[in-house]
Design an enzyme around this catalytic site. Structure first.
Site, mmCIF file in Angstrom:
data_model
loop_
_atom_site.group_PDB
_atom_site.id
_atom_site.type_symbol
_atom_site.label_atom_id
_atom_site.label_comp_id
_atom_site.label_asym_id
_atom_site.label_seq_id
_atom_site.Cartn_x
_atom_site.Cartn_y
_atom_site.Cartn_z
ATOM 1 N N THR A 7 38.525 -9.364 -3.313
ATOM 2 C CA THR A 7 37.256 -9.889 -2.821
ATOM 3 C C THR A 7 37.377 -10.186 -1.332
ATOM 4 O OG1 THR A 7 36.827 -10.881 -4.983
ATOM 5 C CG2 THR A 7 35.507 -11.678 -3.139
ATOM 6 N N GLY B 164 12.215 -8.969 -24.007
ATOM 7 C CA GLY B 164 12.192 -7.825 -23.094
ATOM 8 C C GLY B 164 12.309 -8.226 -21.637
ATOM 9 N N GLU C 222 42.698 -22.266 -8.540
ATOM 10 C CA GLU C 222 41.945 -21.028 -8.748
ATOM 11 C C GLU C 222 41.309 -20.999 -10.131
ATOM 12 O OE1 GLU C 222 42.534 -16.151 -8.873
ATOM 13 O OE2 GLU C 222 44.246 -17.459 -8.436
ATOM 14 N N ARG D 212 6.220 -19.957 -22.434
ATOM 15 C CA ARG D 212 5.925 -18.715 -23.144
ATOM 16 C C ARG D 212 5.453 -19.045 -24.559
ATOM 17 N NH1 ARG D 212 4.927 -13.280 -22.147
ATOM 18 N NH2 ARG D 212 5.711 -11.995 -23.879
#
Length: 388
Positions: A160, A341, A243, A269
């Site tokens: 990285t 979806g 880490e 929703r």
């Protein structure tokens, strides 16, 4: 916020960081994800806010703050939904700079650590190799002394910041015949002759530059050695705790972000005349995943508190990464399902979050490697001690 670990100063820092990210980073994330290139001007802005020097000494431009400021930085970086950008930051601050601070002499700290804190230089840590990512002891890159230089040959991969960094902290064998007892660590300038980097095309972390790096007779001054020659393996092991804990914290934070976003979606929703969060089957699945996240977060905070006191927590940090990254993958997978979806669409955050999260059980030591390390500690009673 948990007052057991976070003070009012911590909370103010979190708000300042959130505002900074919202203003300076979030508007550019989609572009950086699409191009695979982070605008390098952001690093100076990060540095001006002190974010690169949070836990580094004041004499080199740092703030010398406790580890929970680091926890906050990692948590908020995960909540802007770019694992690649977050990785670019922590690879610099908690991989490359950790070695500069711990093993670097005064000259190296002045030449590399101070400019890293001020945002003038960006670093990367080069350990993994094409022949074996998690097998640190088996690395093949060599650094053979020739007068007042080392001659470095070999290759690294999955690095990285491997393309755009200004310097590389590299593990190489200075005495190959000694195996892991012949590994050293050194700093190499990016513009050194013989270094080439190839950007890798990844499933996730699209904003970050992950590279394979080749070293072809690269000359490195002996004064760029970090610590003592042939002590590199012990230095690497020494820093695994921070880490792995950082990756555990990253995991609980992105899971929390996914749950928060999903709950808001479910509350708005509707299906069959009622909101999704009113369906018992969905409610119970949601709280089950929420509980998993909370357990990992509480554990990670407890490990951070111990590490902050100077305790050697290699076992606990390994557990943190092992369990938290698995939990995050499961939570995010479930959250994407809750969106139906729309969860599969790139216009919604779960698709990118799912891809980015999948690196958690792989990077920084695979889950399989961690399980074997933990087996040696728990079953075989191997007692890992602080090595330096």
């Amino acid at each position: 916020m948990n007052s057991m670990y976070f003070t009012e100063e911590h909370n103010l820092f979190r708000e300042s960081l959130k505002n900074f990210l919202k203003k300076e980073v979030v508007p550019h994330i989609n572009k950086w994800e699409e191009t695979g290139t982070i605008d390098q001007s952001i690093w100076k802005k990060f540095a001006e806010m002190g974010f690169f020097g949070i836990h580094y000494p004041v004499e080199y431009g740092g703030l010398n703050l406790d580890l929970f400021y680091t926890v906050i930085l990692q948590e908020e970086l995960q909540k802007i939904n770019s694992g690649g950008f977050a990785a670019a930051v922590w690879a610099h601050v908690y991989l490359a700079m950790t070695h500069l601070n711990a093993e670097g002499n005064e000259d190296i700290k002045q030449r590399y650590l101070a400019p890293s804190i001020s945002g003038e230089k960006l670093g990367c840590l080069c350990i993994s190799e094409p022949s074996g990512g998690s097998d640190v002891a088996g690395l093949r890159t060599t650094a053979i002394k020739d007068g007042d230089h080392y001659i470095v040959n070999g290759s690294k991969t999955f690095i990285t910041n491997g393309v755009y960094s200004d310097y590389l902290v590299v593990a190489a064998k200075t005495n190959p015949e000694l195996g892991n007892k012949g590994i050293s660590i050194m700093v190499i300038d990016r513009d050194s002759e013989g270094i080439s980097a190839t950007k890798l095309d990844k499933l996730g972390w699209r904003a970050s530059d992950t590279a394979e790096i080749a070293f072809d007779n690269v000359k490195v001054p002996v004064y760029n050695l970090l610590g003592e020659e042939n002590k590199g393996f012990s230095y690497i092991l020494q820093h695994f705790s921070i880490e792995r804990l950082v990756m555990g914290i990253n995991a609980h934070a992105r899971a929390e972000y996914a749950l928060d976003y999903t709950l808001n979606y479910m509350s708005e929703r509707t299906a069959f005349g009622k909101e999704l969060d009113k369906f018992q089957a969905l409610r119970h699945r949601f709280v089950d995943k929420y509980a998993d996240m909370e357990i990992c977060k509480a554990y990670n905070y407890s490990v951070a508190a111990r590490l902050n006191k100077g305790e050697y927590v290699v076992k606990e940090a390994s557990i943190s990464k092992l369990k938290s990254t698995k939990m995050a993958d499961e939570v995010i997978y479930e959250c994407l399902q809750f969106l139906g979806g729309y969860g599969y669409m790139e216009d919604y955050p779960l698709a990118r979050l799912l891809r980015d999260s999948r690196l958690g059980p792989i990077g920084g030591g695979t889950s399989e490697i961690l399980k074997e390390i933990l087996s040696k500690m728990i079953i075989d009673k191997k007692d890992y001690k602080r090595t330096v």
